[in-house]
Design an enzyme around this catalytic site. Structure first.
Site, PDB file in Angstrom:
ATOM      1  N   SER A  13      -7.120 -24.213  -8.979  1.00  0.00           N
ATOM      2  CA  SER A  13      -6.559 -23.974 -10.307  1.00  0.00           C
ATOM      3  C   SER A  13      -5.075 -24.311 -10.382  1.00  0.00           C
ATOM      4  O   SER A  13      -4.336 -23.707 -11.168  1.00  0.00           O
ATOM      5  CB  SER A  13      -6.781 -22.515 -10.719  1.00  0.00           C
ATOM      6  OG  SER A  13      -6.158 -21.629  -9.787  1.00  0.00           O
ATOM      7  N   LYS A  35      -9.293 -18.997  -5.933  1.00  0.00           N
ATOM      8  CA  LYS A  35      -9.487 -18.089  -4.800  1.00  0.00           C
ATOM      9  C   LYS A  35      -8.854 -16.718  -5.052  1.00  0.00           C
ATOM     10  O   LYS A  35      -9.372 -15.691  -4.606  1.00  0.00           O
ATOM     11  CB  LYS A  35      -8.931 -18.720  -3.523  1.00  0.00           C
ATOM     12  CG  LYS A  35      -9.235 -17.925  -2.269  1.00  0.00           C
ATOM     13  CD  LYS A  35      -9.164 -18.766  -1.009  1.00  0.00           C
ATOM     14  CE  LYS A  35      -7.805 -19.280  -0.697  1.00  0.00           C
ATOM     15  NZ  LYS A  35      -7.732 -19.858   0.661  1.00  0.00           N
ATOM     16  N   GLN A  47       9.547 -26.283  -6.977  1.00  0.00           N
ATOM     17  CA  GLN A  47      10.824 -26.066  -7.634  1.00  0.00           C
ATOM     18  C   GLN A  47      11.377 -27.337  -8.273  1.00  0.00           C
ATOM     19  O   GLN A  47      11.795 -27.344  -9.421  1.00  0.00           O
ATOM     20  CB  GLN A  47      11.845 -25.527  -6.621  1.00  0.00           C
ATOM     21  CG  GLN A  47      11.521 -24.152  -6.085  1.00  0.00           C
ATOM     22  CD  GLN A  47      12.525 -23.677  -5.054  1.00  0.00           C
ATOM     23  OE1 GLN A  47      13.386 -24.429  -4.599  1.00  0.00           O
ATOM     24  NE2 GLN A  47      12.424 -22.423  -4.679  1.00  0.00           N
ATOM     25  N   GLY A  48      11.357 -28.435  -7.506  1.00  0.00           N
ATOM     26  CA  GLY A  48      12.136 -29.613  -7.885  1.00  0.00           C
ATOM     27  C   GLY A  48      11.770 -30.227  -9.214  1.00  0.00           C
ATOM     28  O   GLY A  48      12.548 -30.167 -10.175  1.00  0.00           O
ATOM     29  N   GLY A  49      10.594 -30.841  -9.342  1.00  0.00           N
ATOM     30  CA  GLY A  49      10.238 -31.454 -10.608  1.00  0.00           C
ATOM     31  C   GLY A  49       9.160 -32.502 -10.478  1.00  0.00           C
ATOM     32  O   GLY A  49       8.386 -32.517  -9.518  1.00  0.00           O
ATOM     33  N   ASP A 219      -9.042 -25.289   2.521  1.00  0.00           N
ATOM     34  CA  ASP A 219     -10.449 -24.978   2.280  1.00  0.00           C
ATOM     35  C   ASP A 219     -11.227 -26.194   1.763  1.00  0.00           C
ATOM     36  O   ASP A 219     -12.316 -26.496   2.239  1.00  0.00           O
ATOM     37  CB  ASP A 219     -10.576 -23.835   1.268  1.00  0.00           C
ATOM     38  CG  ASP A 219      -9.832 -22.588   1.699  1.00  0.00           C
ATOM     39  OD1 ASP A 219      -9.783 -22.337   2.913  1.00  0.00           O
ATOM     40  OD2 ASP A 219      -9.313 -21.872   0.841  1.00  0.00           O
ATOM     41  N   HIS A 240       9.150 -29.638   4.977  1.00  0.00           N
ATOM     42  CA  HIS A 240      10.303 -29.614   4.078  1.00  0.00           C
ATOM     43  C   HIS A 240      11.535 -29.241   4.908  1.00  0.00           C
ATOM     44  O   HIS A 240      11.500 -28.298   5.688  1.00  0.00           O
ATOM     45  CB  HIS A 240      10.102 -28.600   2.949  1.00  0.00           C
ATOM     46  CG  HIS A 240      11.029 -28.816   1.803  1.00  0.00           C
ATOM     47  ND1 HIS A 240      12.371 -28.533   1.881  1.00  0.00           N
ATOM     48  CD2 HIS A 240      10.822 -29.316   0.564  1.00  0.00           C
ATOM     49  CE1 HIS A 240      12.948 -28.842   0.730  1.00  0.00           C
ATOM     50  NE2 HIS A 240      12.027 -29.314  -0.082  1.00  0.00           N
ATOM     51  N   ARG A 382       5.457 -38.485   1.840  1.00  0.00           N
ATOM     52  CA  ARG A 382       5.549 -38.306   0.388  1.00  0.00           C
ATOM     53  C   ARG A 382       7.001 -38.284  -0.075  1.00  0.00           C
ATOM     54  O   ARG A 382       7.829 -37.557   0.475  1.00  0.00           O
ATOM     55  CB  ARG A 382       4.879 -36.999  -0.031  1.00  0.00           C
ATOM     56  CG  ARG A 382       5.018 -36.693  -1.524  1.00  0.00           C
ATOM     57  CD  ARG A 382       4.315 -35.416  -1.865  1.00  0.00           C
ATOM     58  NE  ARG A 382       5.020 -34.243  -1.367  1.00  0.00           N
ATOM     59  CZ  ARG A 382       5.942 -33.559  -2.051  1.00  0.00           C
ATOM     60  NH1 ARG A 382       6.316 -33.965  -3.242  1.00  0.00           N
ATOM     61  NH2 ARG A 382       6.490 -32.489  -1.532  1.00  0.00           N
ATOM     62  N   SER A 387       4.418 -35.552  -6.027  1.00  0.00           N
ATOM     63  CA  SER A 387       3.165 -34.817  -5.840  1.00  0.00           C
ATOM     64  C   SER A 387       2.604 -34.308  -7.157  1.00  0.00           C
ATOM     65  O   SER A 387       1.411 -34.477  -7.440  1.00  0.00           O
ATOM     66  CB  SER A 387       3.366 -33.657  -4.865  1.00  0.00           C
ATOM     67  OG  SER A 387       4.462 -32.849  -5.276  1.00  0.00           O
ATOM     68  N   LEU A 388       3.432 -33.653  -7.983  1.00  0.00           N
ATOM     69  CA  LEU A 388       2.928 -33.195  -9.275  1.00  0.00           C
ATOM     70  C   LEU A 388       2.536 -34.380 -10.154  1.00  0.00           C
ATOM     71  O   LEU A 388       1.578 -34.307 -10.926  1.00  0.00           O
ATOM     72  CB  LEU A 388       3.970 -32.331  -9.977  1.00  0.00           C
ATOM     73  CG  LEU A 388       4.185 -30.928  -9.398  1.00  0.00           C
ATOM     74  CD1 LEU A 388       5.302 -30.205 -10.137  1.00  0.00           C
ATOM     75  CD2 LEU A 388       2.899 -30.110  -9.451  1.00  0.00           C
TER      76      LEU A 388
END
Length: 534
Positions: A13, A35, A47-49, A219, A240, A382, A387-388
């Site tokens: 989610s 979960k 946090q970043g964007g 998972d 990180h 990455r 990623s987002l």
């Protein structure tokens, strides 16, 4: 009575799972399994964007080139172009969902999105909501999902295993659903679906120190592997560089944007050191910065290094980093005056379930998106804030594929109920806790930022023994959340180790003292593992 069925079952989610659900739900019945609480995900803590080309001085080609360079030769160029070219459209979609990004007044007095810069980027292209972008995205998507009548939400439901035709002896029908532990009733429920989408995030809890929440136990990757899906590039675990080092600040991330806005990495005596490792200094990609910090800590026997942005005006710091400023202040660190103690920690799983531009895996009807997937975008490392973006673009891609192919897959047949007639309640829960701790410790010691063949072989021997112990335990006792996570964790640990042993070079996030150079004698290759050949 046969269990109810849905067109699409989404396991996870976060940004990818909820974005997909919202893009599908107007025409298609969707179930989302979470979960824990619906909002709890890696997305919430980002946090970043989100990187996107929005500035006139920036370009799609520049974003592509930056991503390819950060990925150390392993990015798939077609995937990179696909993702980058849809950046603006996905930001516009989030604005339509109500995400309140940080704005700034332009020269003409109009408000526009504020763009920051992070490591690896040559331009300001990171859209953000102060320093809590993930929270702004996740809460907006959660609100829209709860309002939608065609999205069925199942919080505190932990997926156990995917159900496939092959497992049931029904032939090559692909995935048919999943067995899921209802955390409120402790009963195992059967979910049926035409399509199952793994959007369960990464696996950084396989390491002792991580920026991730407790749910990030790999998972989805483990379930897909057991169901017959191929995985790739799991040796590339991103550490990180800057997690807060404090005994009461578990897993608190210091955003890369702090370095993007001028933060400097210092030794305890105030000496800067990044310029000795890369001409980009603090703005070098994360793998370089993390290894530099690791090197200095080991060289000096130091517990941490320090990130200092106190040379910037106090109002600027508080305005741009309110969450970080407030959390550090709670712990007695005033970042407008003091440097922040930081250490590297496992952060992002760059590899995962091998999937294509539609989200499809090697198992029919099973799709994978977000951090659980290996799409070819990140390659060996990455780049910050991609990623987002990947979550949003592949949610869009997968939604289009499912909409176009929904009726190519028939409704799932009735499925057998979960059978626990041969198991009992455990009287040795300490075994689960002990094995959990052992896996995370040897992964940190032997399969961390710097590796060797000897360390990897030692880790493989341990993980093989533990896998046998955990399988025996799983076969004898009723499932619990902790047991399910341990069972998945040991599988993901083994996959990471096996991928790392296959790569006889140092590239991106995989650095080994036995093969310190990048192999330039042949084209870069992915490390792919196939379950039936393993």
């Amino acid at each position: 009575m046969p269990s109810p069925w849905y067109d699409v079952l989404i396991i996870g989610s976060g940004a990818s799972g909820l974005s997909l659900a919202l893009r599908l739900a107007d025409q298609i019945s969707v179930a989302v399994i979470s979960k824990t609480a619906l909002i709890e995900s890696n997305t919430l803590y980002a946090q970043g964007g989100i990187s996107a080309v929005l500035d006139a001085e920036d370009s799609i080609e520049s974003h592509i080139q930056d991503t390819l360079e950060a990925g150390a030769g392993l990015c798939d160029p077609d995937t990179v172009r696909l993702v980058v070219s849809h950046g603006k459209a996905c930001i516009d979609w989030l604005l339509d969902q109500g995400v309140a990004f940080t704005e700034v007044a332009s020269d003409s007095g109009m408000h526009q999105l504020h763009l920051t810069r992070e490591g690896g980027h040559t331009h300001r292209r990171v859209v953000h909501a102060a320093d809590a972008t993930g929270r702004a995205v996740e809460t907006s998507l959660e609100r829209r999902a709860r309002e939608h009548p065609n999205i069925h939400l199942f919080e505190y439901h932990n997926a156990i295993d995917l159900i496939t035709g092959a497992k049931l002896g029904l032939g090559d029908l692909g995935v048919l659903g999943a067995y899921v532990l209802n955390g409120q009733t402790q009963q195992v429920e059967t979910f049926r679906a035409r399509f199952v989408v793994i959007a369960s995030g990464g696996a950084s809890k396989v390491y002792l120190y991580t920026s991730n929440p407790d749910i990030a136990t790999g998972d989805g990757i483990a379930m897909a592997w057991r169901a017959g899906a191929s995985v790739a590039n799991l040796e590339f675990i991103q550490f990180h560089p800057t997690c807060l080092y404090h005994p009461h600040a578990r897993s608190f991330l210091i955003s890369e944007a702090v370095r993007g806005e001028g933060g400097r990495l210092l030794l305890r005596d105030g000496t800067p050191f990044m310029q000795r490792f890369d001409p980009r200094a603090e703005l070098a990609p994360r793998d370089i910065v993390a290894r530099a910090i690791d090197h200095e800590m080991k060289r000096l026997g130091a517990d941490c290094v320090f990130l200092d942005i106190s040379h910037r005006p106090a109002d600027f710091i508080v305005q741009h980093f309110p969450t970080i400023h407030a959390r550090c202040l709670e712990l007695g660190i005033d970042i407008t005056r003091d440097p922040i103690p930081v250490v590297p920690a496992a952060h992002y799983t760059c590899g995962g379930i091998l999937s294509d531009h539609r989200g499809c895996t090697s198992v029919a009807g099973l799709l994978a998106i977000g951090e659980a997937a290996c799409t070819g975008l990140h390659g060996a490392n990455r780049m910050a804030s991609n990623s987002l973006l990947e979550c949003l673009v592949f949610a869009r891609q997968t939604a289009e594929y499912i909409q176009a192919n929904l009726h190519q897959r028939p409704p799932p047949p009735p499925l057998p109920d979960w059978d626990e007639s041969q198991v009992t309640d455990s009287d040795e829960e300490v075994v689960v806790a002990h094995n959990w701790d052992e896996i995370r410790r040897f992964m940190w010691d032997y399969v961390g930022i710097v590796r060797t063949d000897k360390r990897l072989q030692r880790a493989l021997r341990r993980v093989e023994l533990l896998k046998q112990e955990i399988a025996e335990y799983y076969g004898n006792f009723r499932v619990t959340n902790d047991l399910l996570e341990l069972r998945n964790l040991v599988i993901v640990a083994e996959l990471i180790i096996r991928c790392a042993l296959m790569r006889k070079e140092s590239r991106g996030l995989h650095f080994t003292l036995d093969h310190p150079e990048t192999d330039t004698s042949a084209p870069p290759r992915n490390t792919v593992l196939h379950p039936r050949k393993a």
